[in-house]
Design a protein around this motif. Structure first.
Motif, PDB file in Angstrom:
ATOM      1  N   LEU A  95      13.078   0.300   1.252  1.00  0.00           N
ATOM      2  CA  LEU A  95      13.735   1.564   1.584  1.00  0.00           C
ATOM      3  C   LEU A  95      13.947   1.658   3.083  1.00  0.00           C
ATOM      4  O   LEU A  95      13.089   1.246   3.862  1.00  0.00           O
ATOM      5  N   SER A  96      15.059   2.253   3.476  1.00  0.00           N
ATOM      6  CA  SER A  96      15.238   2.588   4.888  1.00  0.00           C
ATOM      7  C   SER A  96      14.378   3.815   5.178  1.00  0.00           C
ATOM      8  O   SER A  96      13.865   4.460   4.254  1.00  0.00           O
ATOM      9  N   VAL A  97      14.235   4.149   6.421  1.00  0.00           N
ATOM     10  CA  VAL A  97      13.467   5.335   6.800  1.00  0.00           C
ATOM     11  C   VAL A  97      14.097   6.581   6.180  1.00  0.00           C
ATOM     12  O   VAL A  97      13.392   7.443   5.631  1.00  0.00           O
ATOM     13  N   LEU A  98      15.422   6.684   6.237  1.00  0.00           N
ATOM     14  CA  LEU A  98      16.093   7.855   5.663  1.00  0.00           C
ATOM     15  C   LEU A  98      15.917   7.915   4.147  1.00  0.00           C
ATOM     16  O   LEU A  98      15.732   9.007   3.584  1.00  0.00           O
ATOM     17  N   GLU A  99      15.953   6.765   3.486  1.00  0.00           N
ATOM     18  CA  GLU A  99      15.715   6.743   2.042  1.00  0.00           C
ATOM     19  C   GLU A  99      14.277   7.160   1.730  1.00  0.00           C
ATOM     20  O   GLU A  99      14.033   7.894   0.766  1.00  0.00           O
ATOM     21  N   PHE A 100      13.327   6.705   2.535  1.00  0.00           N
ATOM     22  CA  PHE A 100      11.931   7.102   2.352  1.00  0.00           C
ATOM     23  C   PHE A 100      11.789   8.617   2.477  1.00  0.00           C
ATOM     24  O   PHE A 100      11.104   9.254   1.669  1.00  0.00           O
ATOM     25  N   LEU A 101      12.442   9.202   3.469  1.00  0.00           N
ATOM     26  CA  LEU A 101      12.369  10.654   3.654  1.00  0.00           C
ATOM     27  C   LEU A 101      12.980  11.394   2.465  1.00  0.00           C
ATOM     28  O   LEU A 101      12.427  12.397   1.993  1.00  0.00           O
ATOM     29  N   GLU A 132       4.304  12.330   5.871  1.00  0.00           N
ATOM     30  CA  GLU A 132       3.035  11.998   6.539  1.00  0.00           C
ATOM     31  C   GLU A 132       1.864  11.934   5.569  1.00  0.00           C
ATOM     32  O   GLU A 132       0.889  11.225   5.810  1.00  0.00           O
ATOM     33  N   ASP A 133       1.956  12.651   4.454  1.00  0.00           N
ATOM     34  CA  ASP A 133       0.891  12.579   3.462  1.00  0.00           C
ATOM     35  C   ASP A 133       0.822  11.196   2.819  1.00  0.00           C
ATOM     36  O   ASP A 133      -0.267  10.708   2.516  1.00  0.00           O
ATOM     37  N   LEU A 134       1.966  10.566   2.613  1.00  0.00           N
ATOM     38  CA  LEU A 134       1.959   9.210   2.066  1.00  0.00           C
ATOM     39  C   LEU A 134       1.520   8.198   3.121  1.00  0.00           C
ATOM     40  O   LEU A 134       0.814   7.243   2.812  1.00  0.00           O
ATOM     41  N   ASP A 144       0.831  -1.211   0.000  1.00  0.00           N
ATOM     42  CA  ASP A 144       0.000   0.000   0.000  1.00  0.00           C
ATOM     43  C   ASP A 144       0.860   1.254   0.000  1.00  0.00           C
ATOM     44  O   ASP A 144       0.546   2.241  -0.671  1.00  0.00           O
ATOM     45  N   LEU A 145       1.943   1.231   0.754  1.00  0.00           N
ATOM     46  CA  LEU A 145       2.853   2.371   0.792  1.00  0.00           C
ATOM     47  C   LEU A 145       3.496   2.584  -0.578  1.00  0.00           C
ATOM     48  O   LEU A 145       3.583   3.713  -1.068  1.00  0.00           O
TER      49      LEU A 145
END
Length: 88
Positions: free
Chosen positions: A57-63, A74-76, A17-18
């Motif tokens: 993705l890591s959290v930092l890559e996602f950001l 947060e919108d995603l 979903d993400l």
């Protein structure tokens, strides 16, 4: 040769979903996979693998990704359904 099996959380409905939300946001921004890759200074194959759920993705890559496509993280995340249980 044994094929690597992805952990359950990588192919979980929440993860998928993400990815769907990320792809939709990229397209809404009028960006191609190559555009995102260029902004991230990464090869286009990385974007393709993430969008096809072959790579996480890591959290930092996602950001960094959300910044590259011009959306707030947060919108995603608000596009994700409320799931009572997430397998880890």
């Amino acid at each position: 040769m044994d094929r690597f099996v992805m952990p359950a959380w990588v192919s979980s409905p929440v993860h998928r979903d993400l990815i769907v939300a990320m792809v939709a946001a990229r397209k809404a921004a009028g960006m191609t996979q190559r555009d995102v890759a260029a902004k991230l200074s990464k090869p286009p194959s990385l974007v393709a693998k993430v969008e096809s759920v072959e790579r996480n993705l890591s959290v930092l890559e996602f950001l960094a990704w959300t910044k590259a496509i011009g959306v707030r993280p947060e919108d995603l995340l608000t596009h994700l359904p409320d799931r009572a249980e997430i397998e880890i």
